[in-house]
Scaffold this motif. Structure first.
Motif, PDB file in Angstrom:
ATOM      1  N   CYS A  35      -5.752  -3.759  -8.603  1.00 51.76           N
ATOM      2  CA  CYS A  35      -4.345  -4.025  -8.281  1.00 51.76           C
ATOM      3  C   CYS A  35      -4.063  -3.875  -6.785  1.00 51.76           C
ATOM      4  CB  CYS A  35      -3.438  -3.045  -9.020  1.00 51.76           C
ATOM      5  SG  CYS A  35      -3.357  -3.348 -10.803  1.00 51.76           S
ATOM      6  N   ALA A  46      -0.419  -4.796  -5.927  1.00 50.63           N
ATOM      7  CA  ALA A  46       0.189  -3.516  -5.558  1.00 50.63           C
ATOM      8  C   ALA A  46      -0.074  -3.235  -4.071  1.00 50.63           C
ATOM      9  CB  ALA A  46      -0.392  -2.419  -6.448  1.00 50.63           C
ATOM     10  N   ARG A  55       1.692   6.554   5.570  1.00 48.13           N
ATOM     11  CA  ARG A  55       2.981   6.092   5.039  1.00 48.13           C
ATOM     12  C   ARG A  55       3.652   7.166   4.183  1.00 48.13           C
ATOM     13  NH1 ARG A  55       1.246   1.541   3.376  1.00 48.13           N
ATOM     14  NH2 ARG A  55       0.813   1.917   1.186  1.00 48.13           N
ATOM     15  N   TRP A  71       2.908  11.582  -7.411  1.00 48.72           N
ATOM     16  CA  TRP A  71       2.891  10.141  -7.704  1.00 48.72           C
ATOM     17  C   TRP A  71       2.039   9.822  -8.929  1.00 48.72           C
ATOM     18  CZ3 TRP A  71       5.514   5.909  -6.334  1.00 48.72           C
ATOM     19  CH2 TRP A  71       4.983   4.674  -6.716  1.00 48.72           C
ATOM     20  N   MET A  72       0.806  10.337  -8.941  1.00 49.66           N
ATOM     21  CA  MET A  72      -0.125   9.994 -10.017  1.00 49.66           C
ATOM     22  C   MET A  72       0.405  10.494 -11.362  1.00 49.66           C
ATOM     23  SD  MET A  72      -2.413   8.236  -8.434  1.00 49.66           S
ATOM     24  CE  MET A  72      -3.703   7.964  -9.638  1.00 49.66           C
ATOM     25  N   GLN A  84       4.621  -2.067 -12.458  1.00 45.42           N
ATOM     26  CA  GLN A  84       4.263  -0.748 -12.979  1.00 45.42           C
ATOM     27  C   GLN A  84       2.830  -0.379 -12.621  1.00 45.42           C
ATOM     28  OE1 GLN A  84       6.632   1.164 -14.878  1.00 45.42           O
ATOM     29  NE2 GLN A  84       7.837  -0.450 -13.919  1.00 45.42           N
ATOM     30  N   PRO A  86      -0.218   2.121 -14.038  1.00 43.32           N
ATOM     31  CA  PRO A  86      -0.537   2.872 -15.267  1.00 43.32           C
ATOM     32  C   PRO A  86      -0.671   4.368 -15.024  1.00 43.32           C
ATOM     33  CG  PRO A  86      -2.202   1.156 -14.821  1.00 43.32           C
ATOM     34  CD  PRO A  86      -1.340   1.263 -13.614  1.00 43.32           C
TER      35      PRO A  86
HETATM   36  C1  HEC Z   1      -2.428  -2.093 -13.026  1.00 42.00           C
HETATM   37  C2  HEC Z   1      -2.236  -2.063 -11.587  1.00 42.00           C
HETATM   38  C3  HEC Z   1      -2.525  -0.780 -10.838  1.00 42.00           C
HETATM   39  C4  HEC Z   1      -3.676  -0.029 -10.833  1.00 42.00           C
HETATM   40  C5  HEC Z   1      -4.964  -0.279 -11.617  1.00 42.00           C
HETATM   41  C6  HEC Z   1      -3.463   1.043  -9.881  1.00 42.00           C
HETATM   42  N1  HEC Z   1      -2.227   0.941  -9.322  1.00 42.00           N
HETATM   43 FE1  HEC Z   1      -1.463   2.136  -7.865  1.00 42.00          FE
HETATM   44  N2  HEC Z   1       0.254   1.054  -7.857  1.00 42.00           N
HETATM   45  C7  HEC Z   1       0.505  -0.043  -8.662  1.00 42.00           C
HETATM   46  C8  HEC Z   1       1.825  -0.539  -8.375  1.00 42.00           C
HETATM   47  C9  HEC Z   1       2.498  -1.726  -9.042  1.00 42.00           C
HETATM   48  C10 HEC Z   1       2.369   0.300  -7.376  1.00 42.00           C
HETATM   49  C11 HEC Z   1       3.783   0.237  -6.764  1.00 42.00           C
HETATM   50  C12 HEC Z   1       4.721   0.850  -7.769  1.00 42.00           C
HETATM   51  C13 HEC Z   1       6.104   1.079  -7.241  1.00 42.00           C
HETATM   52  O1  HEC Z   1       6.352   0.959  -6.043  1.00 42.00           O
HETATM   53  O2  HEC Z   1       6.966   1.441  -8.064  1.00 42.00           O
HETATM   54  C14 HEC Z   1       1.348   1.287  -7.070  1.00 42.00           C
HETATM   55  C15 HEC Z   1       1.491   2.277  -6.119  1.00 42.00           C
HETATM   56  C16 HEC Z   1       0.515   3.214  -5.781  1.00 42.00           C
HETATM   57  C17 HEC Z   1       0.643   4.222  -4.758  1.00 42.00           C
HETATM   58  C18 HEC Z   1       1.855   4.427  -3.868  1.00 42.00           C
HETATM   59  C19 HEC Z   1       1.820   3.433  -2.730  1.00 42.00           C
HETATM   60  C20 HEC Z   1       2.969   3.540  -1.790  1.00 42.00           C
HETATM   61  O3  HEC Z   1       2.921   2.900  -0.754  1.00 42.00           O
HETATM   62  O4  HEC Z   1       3.936   4.265  -2.075  1.00 42.00           O
HETATM   63  C21 HEC Z   1      -0.513   4.937  -4.744  1.00 42.00           C
HETATM   64  C22 HEC Z   1      -0.875   6.096  -3.846  1.00 42.00           C
HETATM   65  C23 HEC Z   1      -1.375   4.367  -5.763  1.00 42.00           C
HETATM   66  N3  HEC Z   1      -0.716   3.319  -6.371  1.00 42.00           N
HETATM   67  C24 HEC Z   1      -2.641   4.831  -6.053  1.00 42.00           C
HETATM   68  C25 HEC Z   1      -3.462   4.281  -7.026  1.00 42.00           C
HETATM   69  C26 HEC Z   1      -4.776   4.807  -7.357  1.00 42.00           C
HETATM   70  C27 HEC Z   1      -5.432   5.984  -6.685  1.00 42.00           C
HETATM   71  C28 HEC Z   1      -5.251   4.030  -8.381  1.00 42.00           C
HETATM   72  C29 HEC Z   1      -6.544   4.195  -9.146  1.00 42.00           C
HETATM   73  C30 HEC Z   1      -6.739   5.506  -9.766  1.00 42.00           C
HETATM   74  C31 HEC Z   1      -4.253   3.009  -8.660  1.00 42.00           C
HETATM   75  N4  HEC Z   1      -3.180   3.196  -7.829  1.00 42.00           N
HETATM   76  C32 HEC Z   1      -4.389   2.019  -9.616  1.00 42.00           C
HETATM   77  C33 HEC Z   1      -0.357  -0.615  -9.569  1.00 42.00           C
HETATM   78  C34 HEC Z   1      -1.626  -0.159  -9.873  1.00 42.00           C
END
Ligand code: HEC
Length: 119
Positions: A35, A46, A55, A71-72, A84, A86
């Motif tokens: 993503c 994303a 940031r 966040w996580m 979204q 997950p």
């Molecule tokens: C299915 C898609 C998806 C996957 C897989 C995913 N993310 Fe995300 N992530 C998102 C989305 C969509 C957002 C933005 C959500 C929002 O702003 O509400 C996000 C936002 C974030 C942010 C915040 C970014 C910001 O600028 O504020 C972090 C940190 C993050 N993800 C870490 C991770 C990590 C680490 C993993 C793997 C363990 C991961 N993500 C896997 C979809 C995903």
């Protein structure tokens, strides 16, 4: 030849700790790149995470770890109209490792990519 010679000066490989290594493995095992982009590489669903340490952590290690933990654990936010992320059900140690990996990535010299703080 030039790239091979210059890389150790720019990637700061001396900063790779066991925690950074574990964080990279978690990054791969959980397909975060499916993503997100990291330094421009990956998927465009994303935000770019190559500079998320600056940031959301203002470049401070403790601030960033606290952000990552919150966040996580808060996902998915279920805000209507917003994409979204997950819930990965990671424990505190795993989230710290991911934070360390993203800090390491942010501190690599990648010619100031991405060009702005919002990725
Ligand atoms: C299915 C898609 C998806 C996957 C897989 C995913 N993310 Fe995300 N992530 C998102 C989305 C969509 C957002 C933005 C959500 C929002 O702003 O509400 C996000 C936002 C974030 C942010 C915040 C970014 C910001 O600028 O504020 C972090 C940190 C993050 N993800 C870490 C991770 C990590 C680490 C993993 C793997 C363990 C991961 N993500 C896997 C979809 C995903």
């Amino acid at each position: 030849m030039h790239t091979t010679k210059e890389m150790p000066k720019t990637d700061h490989r001396e900063n790779i700790t066991e925690s950074v290594e574990r964080g990279k493995a978690l990054w791969e095992d959980n397909n975060c790149i499916g993503c997100h982009t990291l330094i421009g590489e990956g998927a465009y669903f994303a935000p770019e995470l190559g500079n998320v340490f600056y940031r959301r952590g203002a470049g401070n290690h403790e601030t960033f770890k606290a952000f990552m933990n919150g966040w996580m654990k808060a996902q998915p936010l279920r805000i209507p109209g917003r994409r979204q992320m997950p819930q990965f059900n990671l424990n505190d140690q795993e989230i710290d490792d991911l934070a360390d990996f993203l800090k390491f990535t942010a501190e690599m010299d990648v010619n100031s990519w991405p060009p702005n703080i919002e990725g």
